[in-house]
Design a protein around this motif. Structure first.
Motif, mmCIF file in Angstrom:
data_model
loop_
_atom_site.group_PDB
_atom_site.id
_atom_site.type_symbol
_atom_site.label_atom_id
_atom_site.label_comp_id
_atom_site.label_asym_id
_atom_site.label_seq_id
_atom_site.Cartn_x
_atom_site.Cartn_y
_atom_site.Cartn_z
ATOM 1 N N ARG A 182 0.859 -1.186 0.000
ATOM 2 C CA ARG A 182 0.000 0.000 0.000
ATOM 3 C C ARG A 182 0.892 1.232 0.000
ATOM 4 O O ARG A 182 1.976 1.222 0.587
ATOM 5 N N ALA A 183 0.405 2.289 -0.608
ATOM 6 C CA ALA A 183 1.184 3.524 -0.716
ATOM 7 C C ALA A 183 1.489 4.119 0.659
ATOM 8 O O ALA A 183 2.564 4.663 0.859
ATOM 9 N N TRP A 184 0.609 4.005 1.595
ATOM 10 C CA TRP A 184 0.761 4.668 2.901
ATOM 11 C C TRP A 184 1.316 3.752 3.993
ATOM 12 O O TRP A 184 1.350 4.110 5.159
ATOM 13 N N CYS A 185 1.793 2.597 3.621
ATOM 14 C CA CYS A 185 2.198 1.565 4.583
ATOM 15 C C CYS A 185 3.705 1.634 4.867
ATOM 16 O O CYS A 185 4.510 1.392 3.973
ATOM 17 N N HIS A 186 4.072 1.947 6.114
ATOM 18 C CA HIS A 186 5.498 2.045 6.449
ATOM 19 C C HIS A 186 6.182 0.676 6.426
ATOM 20 O O HIS A 186 7.344 0.571 6.051
ATOM 21 N N CYS A 235 5.480 -1.679 4.346
ATOM 22 C CA CYS A 235 5.673 -1.951 2.920
ATOM 23 C C CYS A 235 6.932 -1.252 2.416
ATOM 24 O O CYS A 235 7.733 -1.845 1.690
ATOM 25 N N GLU A 236 7.106 -0.008 2.802
ATOM 26 C CA GLU A 236 8.297 0.742 2.390
ATOM 27 C C GLU A 236 9.565 0.110 2.966
ATOM 28 O O GLU A 236 10.573 -0.010 2.278
ATOM 29 N N GLN A 237 9.500 -0.328 4.212
ATOM 30 C CA GLN A 237 10.660 -0.972 4.833
ATOM 31 C C GLN A 237 11.023 -2.263 4.106
ATOM 32 O O GLN A 237 12.210 -2.540 3.880
ATOM 33 N N MET A 238 10.012 -3.063 3.739
ATOM 34 C CA MET A 238 10.307 -4.308 3.043
ATOM 35 C C MET A 238 10.897 -4.011 1.663
ATOM 36 O O MET A 238 11.859 -4.657 1.242
ATOM 37 N N ARG A 239 10.343 -3.042 0.982
ATOM 38 C CA ARG A 239 10.859 -2.696 -0.346
ATOM 39 C C ARG A 239 12.323 -2.253 -0.266
ATOM 40 O O ARG A 239 13.151 -2.676 -1.069
ATOM 41 N N VAL A 266 -0.462 -7.118 4.290
ATOM 42 C CA VAL A 266 0.572 -6.373 3.572
ATOM 43 C C VAL A 266 1.630 -5.838 4.522
ATOM 44 O O VAL A 266 1.319 -5.520 5.663
ATOM 45 N N PRO A 267 2.857 -5.794 4.050
ATOM 46 C CA PRO A 267 3.317 -6.218 2.739
ATOM 47 C C PRO A 267 3.421 -7.736 2.643
ATOM 48 O O PRO A 267 3.744 -8.406 3.616
ATOM 49 N N VAL A 268 3.154 -8.232 1.439
ATOM 50 C CA VAL A 268 3.276 -9.658 1.161
ATOM 51 C C VAL A 268 4.239 -9.806 -0.012
ATOM 52 O O VAL A 268 4.068 -9.164 -1.043
ATOM 53 N N LEU A 269 5.249 -10.649 0.159
ATOM 54 C CA LEU A 269 6.229 -10.880 -0.900
ATOM 55 C C LEU A 269 6.028 -12.266 -1.490
ATOM 56 O O LEU A 269 5.993 -13.266 -0.759
#
Length: 86
Positions: free
Chosen positions: A14-18, A20-24, A57-60
Motif C-alpha cells: 500500500r502507498a501509505w504503509c510504512h 511496505c516501504e521498509q520491506m521494499r 501487507v506487505p506480502v512478498l
C-alpha cells in the motif's frame, strides 16, 4: 558456472504503509545481487487483492510462492532467489 535464471518477485503493498516501504528498501540489495525483477502492486487498486491480502501487507511472492509478510524473511528470500530452475 551457469548463471541462474532471473527470478520475479511481486510485492503486494500500500502507498501509505510504512512496513511496505521498509520491506521494499530491504529487498533492494537482494534484487541487485541476484538480478531479480521486483514488481510492486498496490492492493488498494484491486478489490480482489484487498480481499486476499488486506491486513497481511506487505506480502512478498516469488513466482507464485508466498515468501513472507509484514517483515522480510531475508533467508527465505535468498534461498528462493538462489534455487536452480525456473
Amino acid at each position: 558456472m551457469t548463471a541462474l535464471p532471473a527470478r520475479h518477485l511481486t510485492l503486494y503493498s500500500r502507498a501509505w504503509c510504512h512496513l511496505c516501504e521498509q520491506m521494499r528498501e530491504a529487498l533492494e540489495p537482494l534484487v541487485r545481487e541476484f538480478g531479480a525483477t521486483l514488481e510492486v502492486i498496490d492492493v488498494d487498486a484491486d478489490p480482489a487483492l484487498v480481499e486476499r491480502y488486506d491486513e497481511l501487507v506487505p506480502v512478498l511472492v516469488c513466482e507464485g510462492v508466498q515468501l513472507c509478510h509484514y517483515r522480510l524473511d531475508g533467508e527465505r528470500v535468498r534461498a528462493a532467489l538462489a534455487r536452480p530452475g525456473a
